[in-house]
Design a protein around this motif. Structure first.
Motif, PDB file in Angstrom:
ATOM      1  N   ALA A  24      31.185  34.110  61.945  1.00  0.00           N
ATOM      2  CA  ALA A  24      31.555  35.217  61.056  1.00  0.00           C
ATOM      3  C   ALA A  24      31.665  34.740  59.614  1.00  0.00           C
ATOM      4  O   ALA A  24      31.178  35.413  58.693  1.00  0.00           O
ATOM      5  CB  ALA A  24      32.879  35.838  61.516  1.00  0.00           C
ATOM      6  N   LEU A  25      32.287  33.579  59.412  1.00  0.00           N
ATOM      7  CA  LEU A  25      32.417  33.035  58.058  1.00  0.00           C
ATOM      8  C   LEU A  25      31.050  32.737  57.453  1.00  0.00           C
ATOM      9  O   LEU A  25      30.795  33.050  56.278  1.00  0.00           O
ATOM     10  CB  LEU A  25      33.292  31.779  58.071  1.00  0.00           C
ATOM     11  N   ALA A  54      33.769  39.353  49.688  1.00  0.00           N
ATOM     12  CA  ALA A  54      34.541  38.202  49.201  1.00  0.00           C
ATOM     13  C   ALA A  54      35.978  38.264  49.707  1.00  0.00           C
ATOM     14  O   ALA A  54      36.526  37.250  50.171  1.00  0.00           O
ATOM     15  CB  ALA A  54      34.504  38.150  47.672  1.00  0.00           C
ATOM     16  N   ALA A  55      36.588  39.436  49.642  1.00  0.00           N
ATOM     17  CA  ALA A  55      37.960  39.585  50.135  1.00  0.00           C
ATOM     18  C   ALA A  55      38.025  39.325  51.643  1.00  0.00           C
ATOM     19  O   ALA A  55      38.969  38.682  52.131  1.00  0.00           O
ATOM     20  CB  ALA A  55      38.484  40.981  49.807  1.00  0.00           C
ATOM     21  N   SER A  56      37.017  39.791  52.369  1.00  0.00           N
ATOM     22  CA  SER A  56      36.961  39.550  53.816  1.00  0.00           C
ATOM     23  C   SER A  56      36.814  38.063  54.113  1.00  0.00           C
ATOM     24  O   SER A  56      37.442  37.539  55.040  1.00  0.00           O
ATOM     25  CB  SER A  56      35.793  40.314  54.446  1.00  0.00           C
ATOM     26  N   LEU A  57      35.978  37.387  53.321  1.00  0.00           N
ATOM     27  CA  LEU A  57      35.791  35.954  53.508  1.00  0.00           C
ATOM     28  C   LEU A  57      37.106  35.207  53.296  1.00  0.00           C
ATOM     29  O   LEU A  57      37.476  34.342  54.098  1.00  0.00           O
ATOM     30  CB  LEU A  57      34.718  35.417  52.554  1.00  0.00           C
ATOM     31  N   ILE A  58      37.833  35.535  52.243  1.00  0.00           N
ATOM     32  CA  ILE A  58      39.105  34.858  51.971  1.00  0.00           C
ATOM     33  C   ILE A  58      40.100  35.148  53.089  1.00  0.00           C
ATOM     34  O   ILE A  58      40.805  34.242  53.550  1.00  0.00           O
ATOM     35  CB  ILE A  58      39.666  35.278  50.591  1.00  0.00           C
ATOM     36  N   ALA A  59      40.160  36.385  53.550  1.00  0.00           N
ATOM     37  CA  ALA A  59      41.085  36.725  54.638  1.00  0.00           C
ATOM     38  C   ALA A  59      40.745  35.948  55.910  1.00  0.00           C
ATOM     39  O   ALA A  59      41.630  35.347  56.546  1.00  0.00           O
ATOM     40  CB  ALA A  59      41.054  38.232  54.904  1.00  0.00           C
ATOM     41  N   LEU A  60      39.471  35.935  56.283  1.00  0.00           N
ATOM     42  CA  LEU A  60      39.072  35.210  57.495  1.00  0.00           C
ATOM     43  C   LEU A  60      39.241  33.700  57.328  1.00  0.00           C
ATOM     44  O   LEU A  60      39.624  33.008  58.286  1.00  0.00           O
ATOM     45  CB  LEU A  60      37.634  35.544  57.879  1.00  0.00           C
TER      46      LEU A  60
END
Length: 185
Positions: A107-108, A141-147
């Motif tokens: 996912a990342l 980008a926000a999803s990447l940081i959260a994950l």
């Protein structure tokens, strides 16, 4: 963890995987927290992150044993077995990524590639200044940081539960555990 005859050391992460991992971490931190959006440096770091992921995808087919996708790809059967072990209070030791960790890794990497693509599209004549594309890029980008945050927390939690220093293993390439944890395998 003590170093003794009752400890087992397993070389898991090869130098390429470790350099890839920490280089990608650096790219993500730089682009999200340090470099301004739209700057040339932001683009270079973003494209570097995408190139790292492409190289890791190739390495997933030709790399060392624990780097190969065939070794850890999160099939439904592997996921069921792993989650059943966790629910039962046990831990099925995985030399490389466990199935849930593998899902997170994929996912990342998908998010990094999607960020690279949406970033690239914003530089083209067809999509220059398109607000919806910028919004997608920012949401990715926000999803990447959260994950990534969940990934780091899970590495710490699972490392404690399994009594394996997962972060240390990503630095040294070696996972250490006691014979009792391994079932004396």
């Amino acid at each position: 963890m003590r170093s003794s005859d009752s400890d087992l050391s397993l070389r898991v992460w090869d130098p390429f995987v470790r350099v890839f991992h920490w280089s990608l971490v650096a790219c993500v931190i730089l682009n999200f927290f340090v470099v301004e959006d739209g700057e040339t440096l932001h683009q270079i770091v973003g494209y570097t992150a995408s190139a790292l992921v492409v190289a890791r995808l190739v390495w997933g087919f030709v790399g060392s044993e624990h780097a190969r996708f065939a070794n850890f790809f999160p099939t439904p059967a592997r996921l069921r077995t792993h989650l059943a072990a966790i629910r039962a209070g046990g831990h099925d030791f995985q030399p490389g990524h466990n199935p849930v960790g593998a899902l997170m890794m994929l996912a990342l990497m998908a998010l990094v590639l999607a960020l690279g693509l949406t970033g690239l599209l914003q530089t083209t004549d067809a999509f220059w200044g398109e607000e919806w594309l910028e919004e997608i890029h920012e949401a990715l980008a926000a999803s990447l940081i959260a994950l990534a945050g969940i990934h780091a927390a899970a590495a710490i939690v699972m490392g404690r539960l399994e009594r394996v220093n997962l972060i240390g293993a990503m630095i040294t390439g070696v996972k250490r555990r006691t014979r009792e944890q391994s079932g004396a395998r």
